[in-house]
Design a protein around this motif. Sequence first.
Motif, PDB file in Angstrom:
ATOM      1  N   ALA A 161       0.855  -1.187   0.000  1.00  0.00           N
ATOM      2  CA  ALA A 161       0.000   0.000   0.000  1.00  0.00           C
ATOM      3  C   ALA A 161       0.889   1.235   0.000  1.00  0.00           C
ATOM      4  CB  ALA A 161      -0.902  -0.025   1.225  1.00  0.00           C
ATOM      5  N   ARG A 162       0.639   2.120  -0.959  1.00  0.00           N
ATOM      6  CA  ARG A 162       1.466   3.318  -1.024  1.00  0.00           C
ATOM      7  C   ARG A 162       0.779   4.424  -0.245  1.00  0.00           C
ATOM      8  NH1 ARG A 162       1.871   3.897  -7.192  1.00  0.00           N
ATOM      9  NH2 ARG A 162      -0.061   2.742  -7.013  1.00  0.00           N
ATOM     10  N   PRO A 163       1.555   5.218   0.489  1.00  0.00           N
ATOM     11  CA  PRO A 163       0.913   6.261   1.315  1.00  0.00           C
ATOM     12  C   PRO A 163       0.166   7.273   0.459  1.00  0.00           C
ATOM     13  CG  PRO A 163       3.319   6.484   1.285  1.00  0.00           C
ATOM     14  CD  PRO A 163       3.005   5.181   0.646  1.00  0.00           C
ATOM     15  N   PHE A 164       0.622   7.448  -0.795  1.00  0.00           N
ATOM     16  CA  PHE A 164      -0.037   8.465  -1.624  1.00  0.00           C
ATOM     17  C   PHE A 164      -1.174   7.896  -2.476  1.00  0.00           C
ATOM     18  CE2 PHE A 164       3.885   6.958  -3.519  1.00  0.00           C
ATOM     19  CZ  PHE A 164       3.461   6.469  -4.736  1.00  0.00           C
ATOM     20  N   ALA A 165      -1.529   6.615  -2.213  1.00  0.00           N
ATOM     21  CA  ALA A 165      -2.639   6.029  -2.969  1.00  0.00           C
ATOM     22  C   ALA A 165      -3.929   6.769  -2.642  1.00  0.00           C
ATOM     23  CB  ALA A 165      -2.798   4.563  -2.626  1.00  0.00           C
ATOM     24  N   SER A 166      -4.711   7.018  -3.668  1.00  0.00           N
ATOM     25  CA  SER A 166      -5.961   7.733  -3.451  1.00  0.00           C
ATOM     26  C   SER A 166      -6.967   6.803  -2.783  1.00  0.00           C
ATOM     27  CB  SER A 166      -6.510   8.202  -4.796  1.00  0.00           C
ATOM     28  OG  SER A 166      -6.999   7.085  -5.499  1.00  0.00           O
ATOM     29  N   PRO A 167      -8.004   7.356  -2.158  1.00  0.00           N
ATOM     30  CA  PRO A 167      -9.009   6.501  -1.506  1.00  0.00           C
ATOM     31  C   PRO A 167      -9.617   5.487  -2.479  1.00  0.00           C
ATOM     32  CG  PRO A 167      -9.389   8.826  -0.991  1.00  0.00           C
ATOM     33  CD  PRO A 167      -8.280   8.776  -1.982  1.00  0.00           C
ATOM     34  N   VAL A 168      -9.834   5.918  -3.717  1.00  0.00           N
ATOM     35  CA  VAL A 168     -10.424   5.000  -4.697  1.00  0.00           C
ATOM     36  C   VAL A 168      -9.501   3.806  -4.899  1.00  0.00           C
ATOM     37  CG1 VAL A 168     -11.231   4.732  -7.078  1.00  0.00           C
ATOM     38  CG2 VAL A 168     -11.563   6.897  -5.880  1.00  0.00           C
ATOM     39  N   ARG A 170      -7.235   2.675  -2.828  1.00  0.00           N
ATOM     40  CA  ARG A 170      -7.197   1.823  -1.641  1.00  0.00           C
ATOM     41  C   ARG A 170      -8.434   0.935  -1.574  1.00  0.00           C
ATOM     42  NH1 ARG A 170      -5.439   5.609   3.153  1.00  0.00           N
ATOM     43  NH2 ARG A 170      -3.959   6.698   1.819  1.00  0.00           N
ATOM     44  N   LEU A 171      -9.558   1.551  -1.902  1.00  0.00           N
ATOM     45  CA  LEU A 171     -10.817   0.797  -1.893  1.00  0.00           C
ATOM     46  C   LEU A 171     -10.725  -0.330  -2.920  1.00  0.00           C
ATOM     47  CD1 LEU A 171     -13.587   1.152  -0.444  1.00  0.00           C
ATOM     48  CD2 LEU A 171     -14.432   2.057  -2.624  1.00  0.00           C
ATOM     49  N   GLY A 172     -10.226   0.007  -4.121  1.00  0.00           N
ATOM     50  CA  GLY A 172     -10.103  -0.984  -5.188  1.00  0.00           C
ATOM     51  C   GLY A 172      -9.216  -2.124  -4.755  1.00  0.00           C
ATOM     52  N   ARG A 173      -8.097  -1.757  -4.120  1.00  0.00           N
ATOM     53  CA  ARG A 173      -7.172  -2.801  -3.714  1.00  0.00           C
ATOM     54  C   ARG A 173      -7.785  -3.719  -2.657  1.00  0.00           C
ATOM     55  NH1 ARG A 173      -2.302   0.421  -3.765  1.00  0.00           N
ATOM     56  NH2 ARG A 173      -2.096   0.209  -6.018  1.00  0.00           N
ATOM     57  N   GLY A 174      -8.512  -3.087  -1.721  1.00  0.00           N
ATOM     58  CA  GLY A 174      -9.173  -3.886  -0.687  1.00  0.00           C
ATOM     59  C   GLY A 174     -10.199  -4.819  -1.313  1.00  0.00           C
ATOM     60  N   ALA A 175     -10.989  -4.268  -2.239  1.00  0.00           N
ATOM     61  CA  ALA A 175     -12.018  -5.077  -2.893  1.00  0.00           C
ATOM     62  C   ALA A 175     -11.378  -6.230  -3.642  1.00  0.00           C
ATOM     63  CB  ALA A 175     -12.833  -4.219  -3.855  1.00  0.00           C
ATOM     64  N   LEU A 176     -10.247  -5.954  -4.313  1.00  0.00           N
ATOM     65  CA  LEU A 176      -9.554  -6.997  -5.066  1.00  0.00           C
ATOM     66  C   LEU A 176      -9.123  -8.124  -4.126  1.00  0.00           C
ATOM     67  CD1 LEU A 176      -8.384  -7.779  -7.850  1.00  0.00           C
ATOM     68  CD2 LEU A 176      -6.218  -6.853  -7.039  1.00  0.00           C
ATOM     69  N   ARG A 177      -8.546  -7.721  -2.957  1.00  0.00           N
ATOM     70  CA  ARG A 177      -8.106  -8.724  -2.004  1.00  0.00           C
ATOM     71  C   ARG A 177      -9.258  -9.636  -1.586  1.00  0.00           C
ATOM     72  NH1 ARG A 177      -3.150  -7.760   1.443  1.00  0.00           N
ATOM     73  NH2 ARG A 177      -2.049  -6.472  -0.077  1.00  0.00           N
ATOM     74  N   VAL A 178     -10.393  -9.001  -1.270  1.00  0.00           N
ATOM     75  CA  VAL A 178     -11.559  -9.778  -0.831  1.00  0.00           C
ATOM     76  C   VAL A 178     -12.007 -10.722  -1.950  1.00  0.00           C
ATOM     77  CG1 VAL A 178     -13.983  -9.630  -0.156  1.00  0.00           C
ATOM     78  CG2 VAL A 178     -12.323  -8.038   0.811  1.00  0.00           C
ATOM     79  N   LEU A 179     -12.073 -10.178  -3.174  1.00  0.00           N
ATOM     80  CA  LEU A 179     -12.522 -10.988  -4.313  1.00  0.00           C
ATOM     81  C   LEU A 179     -11.607 -12.193  -4.533  1.00  0.00           C
ATOM     82  CD1 LEU A 179     -13.579  -8.564  -7.180  1.00  0.00           C
ATOM     83  CD2 LEU A 179     -14.948 -10.349  -6.098  1.00  0.00           C
ATOM     84  N   VAL A 180     -10.289 -11.917  -4.526  1.00  0.00           N
ATOM     85  CA  VAL A 180      -9.324 -12.985  -4.784  1.00  0.00           C
ATOM     86  C   VAL A 180      -9.371 -14.017  -3.668  1.00  0.00           C
ATOM     87  CG1 VAL A 180      -6.878 -13.499  -5.023  1.00  0.00           C
ATOM     88  CG2 VAL A 180      -7.863 -11.541  -6.206  1.00  0.00           C
ATOM     89  N   GLY A 181      -9.475 -13.517  -2.430  1.00  0.00           N
ATOM     90  CA  GLY A 181      -9.585 -14.438  -1.296  1.00  0.00           C
ATOM     91  C   GLY A 181     -10.810 -15.327  -1.452  1.00  0.00           C
ATOM     92  N   LEU A 190      -0.185  10.386 -16.681  1.00  0.00           N
ATOM     93  CA  LEU A 190      -0.829  11.270 -17.646  1.00  0.00           C
ATOM     94  C   LEU A 190      -2.192  11.739 -17.159  1.00  0.00           C
ATOM     95  CD1 LEU A 190       0.154   9.384 -20.891  1.00  0.00           C
ATOM     96  CD2 LEU A 190       0.996  11.621 -20.157  1.00  0.00           C
ATOM     97  N   GLY A 191      -2.496  11.371 -15.900  1.00  0.00           N
ATOM     98  CA  GLY A 191      -3.688  11.925 -15.284  1.00  0.00           C
ATOM     99  C   GLY A 191      -4.918  11.040 -15.296  1.00  0.00           C
ATOM    100  N   ALA A 192      -4.756   9.788 -15.761  1.00  0.00           N
ATOM    101  CA  ALA A 192      -5.927   8.918 -15.764  1.00  0.00           C
ATOM    102  C   ALA A 192      -6.180   8.424 -14.344  1.00  0.00           C
ATOM    103  CB  ALA A 192      -5.702   7.732 -16.681  1.00  0.00           C
ATOM    104  N   GLY A 193      -7.434   8.383 -13.947  1.00  0.00           N
ATOM    105  CA  GLY A 193      -7.788   7.806 -12.663  1.00  0.00           C
ATOM    106  C   GLY A 193      -7.603   6.307 -12.741  1.00  0.00           C
ATOM    107  N   PRO A 194      -7.561   5.620 -11.586  1.00  0.00           N
ATOM    108  CA  PRO A 194      -7.329   4.170 -11.626  1.00  0.00           C
ATOM    109  C   PRO A 194      -8.373   3.431 -12.464  1.00  0.00           C
ATOM    110  CG  PRO A 194      -7.792   4.939  -9.376  1.00  0.00           C
ATOM    111  CD  PRO A 194      -7.684   6.142 -10.237  1.00  0.00           C
TER     112      PRO A 194
END
Lengths: 275, 408
Positions: free
Chosen positions: A3-10, A12-23, B312-316
Amino acid sequence: MSARPFASPVERLGRGALRVLVGAGFLFLLAPIVAVIPLSFNGGDFLSYPLRGVSLQWYARVFEPFPWMTGLANSLTVASATTVLATVVGTLAAYGLATSDFRGRGLVMGLMISPMLVPLVITGLAIYLAFARYGLVHTFVGLILAHTILALPFVVVTVTATLQGFDRNMMRAASSLGASPLTAFRTVTMPLIAPGILSGAVFAFVTSFDEVVVALFLAGPGQFTLPRHMFTALRDKLDPSIVALATLLILVSILLLIVVELLRWRSERLRRGRP
Amino acid sequence: MISADQQPDLRRKLRRSKSRARLRGLLLVAPALLLLMVAFVAPIGGMLFNAVANPEFRSAMPRLADYVREWDGQELPGEEGYRLLAEEIGRAYSDKTLPGAAMRLNYEQSGLRSLFMRAGRRADRLEAPYRRSFLELDKDWGSISVWQAMQAASAPFTARYLLQAVDREITWDGEIRLVEPEKRVFVDRFEATFWISFVVTSLCALIGYPMAYAIAAAPPRRARLMLVLLLLPFWTSLLVRTAAWVVLLQRDGIINDALIWIGVVDQPVQLIFNRLGVYIAMTHILLPFMALPLYSVMKGISPNHMRAAASLGAGPISAFWTVYFPQTVPGLGAGCLLVYVLAIGFYITPALVGGSGDQMISYLIANFALGTANWSVASALAIVLLCCVAIFYPFFRRYVGIDRLRLG
């Protein structure tokens, strides 16, 4: 994927959701296999939790001659003959396809893999109708031939994949040093592609050992294989001994998986030239 | 340096060595090719023949078959036809070929089996004038449809089994029409087969995509472990996995226990011997076939692409859809094709975890062949199913190829 400290909330949410899905995916894949194992030690007659004491009674049942041990003997007979036949014929074919370029090569390759894709019921029915004419139905020979057809694509695919990573200049070097094609194959090619051939053989063995649909058509009671007996047992009455048998077969598949993984590892090392 | 007069010689040598290599390749492939021809291609050809062959009537009553082939079909044959009928029925009855022919005629028109068998048993009492003698036995012998049925059964080939496999029949004047509603069973099963395969393919894609992504993105050692875990079910016997689902999904199985414990339901729910059970068990069995081709494609996608998109500014989300996802389409296509084609041919799993409405076409084929020994209908259904699979074959060779078939 730390997890990167500068990751946006979206993110982080995506990563969490991915973990749950994969699990959840892995749970779905592995849970049924893991969950039956404790049931095989059940002291009671029912295949449900909670367990009623621990007992090996179902394992004792598995090792009784009928049906499981006779089925195992038949399965081993058919699977080992199939393995030898499919590995030899399939390796020769894969080698021929990889080292020369004759007309209709693509067609032959397509034909070789087609038994993998044709529904098993069709293969079983067609072979039954053909073999009935020659008295091969309800014989070991008939069943072995049919299983060889099913196992052949796995050998061809595996050996072909190994040969694709094989540097053919080594063959050329061998023949420039005076080796006949046969000697070159035996002393240069063979040791390098041996892991691929062996994993093809394991695939062939498992294909036959696991096969039930063609066996439904071709095996008479004298040739009933283990899966054929399991099919009857599952269809008619759920006998707890099948769970003990399943546990043992899971152990066998873990073992085979380890063998194939080791072979792949060895093959990759050989390819990188560090034997 | 090679001088000019040596060149043709060298060229010839090269050509000879090339053709020798070609010959060696053919010889190496020959045993496998022979085996495939004898035990796979020829049997499937034989099955095709079996689906259209029409031998029963002709082999039992060859002279009568020749006669009705010539008959114009407009009005009842005269005395000569009935005399031939009496002779042929009597002979077929005594050499025991009549039951097969009578059974075959019964497919054309129900009731003909007993009509012919009754005439066979009393053949010695049939005498001139034959036509009246037959009519005294049963007035149905005066019906033109009996003769028309014989004419249909006397042709060397018949399309009736293939038509029957798609719930159609051909009338005597050559019109193809749907069979009566209560006999329409096959199209319904084909539709169920396609629908189940479609749902299972979609479920596999939904579950397999994130799994493949996670494996591709994981550090090598963990990726290896995840791959092994993905492959373990794949190496486990199909019957073992099916047995496991039967045990887990039954009324007092773990899943129902868990659902009640959580409080989602207060009564055990029916999770097996219905469509849900088929979806669950089939998805479980086919998931590795989706995840492996996806993984092999995703492994080759550089993470820099996503980083570039982000810089380049794309959201995830938009980076995923516009940069990552399009690159995985070949893997997704290959996985879907593989799962769908394999799902269409499923037999054992639906037979063991499905109800009677969830059986797929393979079940019917096995049932017609092994249950009722109706090889003609079984072969015809198999041909139709084979055509359904063959449609995908060119795509298969193009988009999946032999490399992605490497499992494990």
